[in-house]
Design a protein around this motif. Structure first.
Motif, PDB file in Angstrom:
ATOM      1  N   UNK A 377      -4.405   7.250  23.533  1.00 27.48           N
ATOM      2  CA  UNK A 377      -3.516   6.270  23.003  1.00 27.48           C
ATOM      3  C   UNK A 377      -4.473   4.730  22.194  1.00 27.48           C
ATOM      4  N   UNK A 378      -5.435   4.236  22.496  1.00 31.82           N
ATOM      5  CA  UNK A 378      -5.648   3.423  21.682  1.00 31.82           C
ATOM      6  C   UNK A 378      -6.462   3.813  20.203  1.00 31.82           C
ATOM      7  N   UNK A 379      -6.463   5.151  20.335  1.00 35.24           N
ATOM      8  CA  UNK A 379      -7.253   5.576  19.409  1.00 35.24           C
ATOM      9  C   UNK A 379      -6.476   6.019  18.179  1.00 35.24           C
ATOM     10  N   UNK A 380      -5.094   6.870  18.589  1.00 36.73           N
ATOM     11  CA  UNK A 380      -3.915   7.081  17.538  1.00 36.73           C
ATOM     12  C   UNK A 380      -3.687   5.218  17.194  1.00 36.73           C
ATOM     13  N   UNK A 381      -3.755   4.428  18.075  1.00 36.61           N
ATOM     14  CA  UNK A 381      -3.344   2.815  17.260  1.00 36.61           C
ATOM     15  C   UNK A 381      -4.236   2.552  16.316  1.00 36.61           C
ATOM     16  N   UNK A 382      -5.117   2.759  17.311  1.00 33.83           N
ATOM     17  CA  UNK A 382      -6.357   2.748  15.623  1.00 33.83           C
ATOM     18  C   UNK A 382      -5.628   3.227  13.841  1.00 33.83           C
ATOM     19  N   UNK A 383      -5.958   4.758  14.155  1.00 32.14           N
ATOM     20  CA  UNK A 383      -5.288   6.087  12.839  1.00 32.14           C
ATOM     21  C   UNK A 383      -4.280   5.243  12.308  1.00 32.14           C
ATOM     22  N   UNK A 384      -3.011   4.399  13.170  1.00 26.43           N
ATOM     23  CA  UNK A 384      -1.873   4.900  12.157  1.00 26.43           C
ATOM     24  C   UNK A 384      -1.667   3.584  12.110  1.00 26.43           C
ATOM     25  N   UNK A 385      -2.399   2.424  12.119  1.00 24.06           N
ATOM     26  CA  UNK A 385      -2.451   0.996  11.450  1.00 24.06           C
ATOM     27  C   UNK A 385      -1.689   0.724  10.051  1.00 24.06           C
ATOM     28  N   UNK A 386      -2.644   1.489   9.313  1.00 22.80           N
ATOM     29  CA  UNK A 386      -1.652   1.281   8.235  1.00 22.80           C
ATOM     30  C   UNK A 386      -0.976   1.844   7.549  1.00 22.80           C
ATOM     31  N   UNK A 387       0.058   2.777   8.915  1.00 23.60           N
ATOM     32  CA  UNK A 387       1.530   3.421   8.607  1.00 23.60           C
ATOM     33  C   UNK A 387       2.572   2.301   9.470  1.00 23.60           C
ATOM     34  N   UNK A 388       2.207   1.054   9.391  1.00 20.75           N
ATOM     35  CA  UNK A 388       2.907   0.132  10.361  1.00 20.75           C
ATOM     36  C   UNK A 388       3.220  -0.819   9.209  1.00 20.75           C
ATOM     37  N   UNK A 389       3.791  -1.616   8.023  1.00 18.51           N
ATOM     38  CA  UNK A 389       4.172  -2.426   6.756  1.00 18.51           C
ATOM     39  C   UNK A 389       5.023  -3.611   7.734  1.00 18.51           C
ATOM     40  N   UNK A 390       4.625  -3.673   8.666  1.00 16.11           N
ATOM     41  CA  UNK A 390       5.644  -5.026   8.558  1.00 16.11           C
ATOM     42  C   UNK A 390       4.855  -6.258   9.301  1.00 16.11           C
TER      43      UNK A 390
END
Length: 390
Positions: A377-390
Motif C-alpha cells: 500500500x505504501x508503494x501504491x500511495x507513492x505511485x499514485x501521487x501524480x493522480x491526486x491534484x488537491x
C-alpha cells in the motif's frame, strides 16, 4: 507441473484494480485467472509481476512454462500449450500467450529469442477493467463446467423454487425460500455460502465460499460474489472480488469491486448515460478519458475503498485504491487513490490513518494486517501521487 503467470502491458491498463495484485489474481467467473490455470493443468503456480508485489505474490523457481496472466484458459488453448516444446512460444497476433524455456527469460525476451507458434482461435484476454464484467457470464459458464463435471450437488432445501437443471451447491451451502433460475445460465453456490430468505437469483451467478446473499436480494445474470463477502439489494452483471460488502439496498450494475471494499446503505451507481452514448473511463497511463465502446458501464472500485450511505456514482466511475467517498451530490467520475471526500471536494487520505482503519477491517476477519500489506500500500500511495491534484 509448475507454472509462472506473467504480467504483460495489461497490468498497466487494468489499474487501479492491479495496483495491489498481479493480473492473474483477478477474479472473473467463479475463479481467479490463476486458479483456472491451476485447475486446467493440475499445476502449482507463481507470479511474474511487479517487484513491489512479488513478496506477496512470488514467482516459482526452476520453471519452464510461462503463461500470460491476462488470458483465460479454455480447452483449445490448453491443447496447444500442453504440446508446447522447449524454446517455443505461442502468439496471438502480437500478444505472447505462453512460452516454454529456461527460467529467467521474460516475455519480451521470449518474443525475440523463441520460435513462434501462431494461435488463431478466439480467446478471452482481460486488458481493461470493463472486460471483467463483460466476459463474466461466459467465464461463469466455463468455470461451472470445470468445477462440477462428474460431481453431484449437495442437497438443496425444498423451500426454494428451482428453475432449470444447472444449479450446484457445494458442501455446507444453504438457501431457503428463494427463487433460483438457471434457465439463463448456471448457478453455483460455494462451500458454507448462504442465500437468505426471499432472494431472487437469475443465472449465470456465482456465490463463492463463505459468502452470503441477504434477504430479498435481486441478483441478475453475469454476477459473481467472491469469497468471504456479503451482498444485498439489486446487483446486475457485476463482480465483487472477495472480502467485501455490499450488504444493503441500492443498485450495482456492470461493475467491479475489489477486495476489502464496503458499500454504504442505499449507494447506487448509474450504468447508462442519459443520452445513451458510449461510456468513457479514466485511463491511468494517459491521465485522460478512454472510450470503452460500451453503452453500459458502471463502477470500477479498487481494493480498500468505501462509500458512505446514499452515495451516488455516475456512469463510468473509477475509484482508486483506498478512497473514501461520502456526502451528497455526484462525485467526479475519477476518484483518485488515497482520497477522502465527495462532490464537494477531496483531501489526501494519509497512510497512517488508512493503516489504522485497515487493521480493524482485517481483524474482523481474523487476518493480520502485516508488514507485507503495508509495504504494498505504501508503494501504491507513492505511485499514485501524480493522480491526486488537491
Amino acid at each position: 507441473m509448475t507454472i509462472n503467470l506473467f504480467d504483460d502491458s495489461s497490468w498497466a491498463s487494468l489499474r487501479p484494480l492491479t495496483f495491489t495484485r498481479p493480473v492473474a489474481d483477478l477474479r472473473i467467473g467463479i475463479l481467479t485467472i490463476a486458479e483456472k490455470w491451476a485447475k486446467y493443468l493440475d499445476a502449482d503456480f507463481g507470479f511474474s509481476t511487479q517487484q513491489y508485489l512479488s513478496v506477496k505474490y512470488p514467482a516459482k523457481k526452476n520453471v519452464k512454462l510461462f503463461i500470460n496472466g491476462s488470458v483465460c484458459p479454455d480447452q483449445d488453448l490448453l491443447n496447444v500449450i500442453s504440446a508446447l516444446k522447449d524454446g517455443e512460444l505461442i502468439l496471438s497476433g502480437n500478444v505472447v500467450i505462453a512460452f516454454n524455456c529456461i527460467d529467467g527469460l521474460n516475455y519480451e525476451q521470449a518474443l525475440q529469442q523463441l520460435k513462434p507458434i501462431n494461435y488463431e482461435l478466439p480467446l478471452i484476454k482481460v486488458v481493461y477493467p470493463e472486460h471483467i464484467f463483460a466476459n463474466n457470464p461466459a467465464e461463469i459458464r466455463k468455470d461451472f463446467e470445470l468445477l462440477t463435471k462428474g460431481r453431484t450437488s449437495a442437497k438443496i432445501s425444498n423451500t426454494n423454487q428451482l428453475l432449470g437443471e444447472d444449479i450446484f451447491f457445494e458442501e455446507g451451502a444453504k438457501a431457503e425460500c428463494s427463487v433460483l433460475n438457471s434457465g439463463y445460465g448456471p448457478i453455483y453456490v460455494g462451500k458454507n455460502a448462504e442465500i437468505w430468505e426471499g432472494s431472487l437469483i437469475r443465472g449465470s451467478f456465482a456465490l463463492c465460499d463463505n459468502s452470503s446473499i441477504k434477504m430479498g436480494a435481486k441478483i441478475y445474470s453475469g454476477t459473481t460474489i467472491g469469497p468471504n463477502s456479503r451482498a444485498g439489494g439489486e446487483i446486475n452483471n457485476s463482480v465483487i472480488w472477495g472480502n467485501s460488502a455490499k450488504g444493503h439496498d441500492g443498485y450495482l450494475g456492470n461493475s467491479v469491486l475489489g477486495e476489502w471494499c464496503n458499500i454504504g446503505a442505499d449507494t447506487n451507481n448509474s450504468n447508462l448515460k442519459n443520452n445513451y452514448a458510449e461510456v468513457k473511463l479514466y485511463d491511468y497511463e494517459s491521465k485522460n478519458m478512454r472510450n470503452t465502446n460500451l453503452q453500459f458501464c458502471g463502477l470500477i472500485m479498487a481494493d480498500h475503498s468505501k462509500s458512505g450511505i446514499n452515495t451516488m456514482f455516475n456512469t463510468g466511475s473509477i475509484v482508486g485504491v483506498s478512497a473514501n467517498v461520502f456526502g451528497g451530490g455526484l462525485p467526479p467520475t475519477h476518484i483518485p487513490d488515497f482520497s477522502w471526500g465527495g462532490a464537494n471536494g477531496f483531501e489526501n487520505y494519509k497512510l497512517d490513518k488508512m493503516f489504522e482503519t485497515t487493521e480493524k477491517v482485517f481483524a474482523r476477519k481474523n487476518i493480520a494486517f502485516d508488514q507485507t500489506e503495508k509495504e504494498i500500500l505504501t508503494n501504491v500511495y507513492e505511485l499514485t501521487t501524480a493522480h491526486r491534484q488537491f
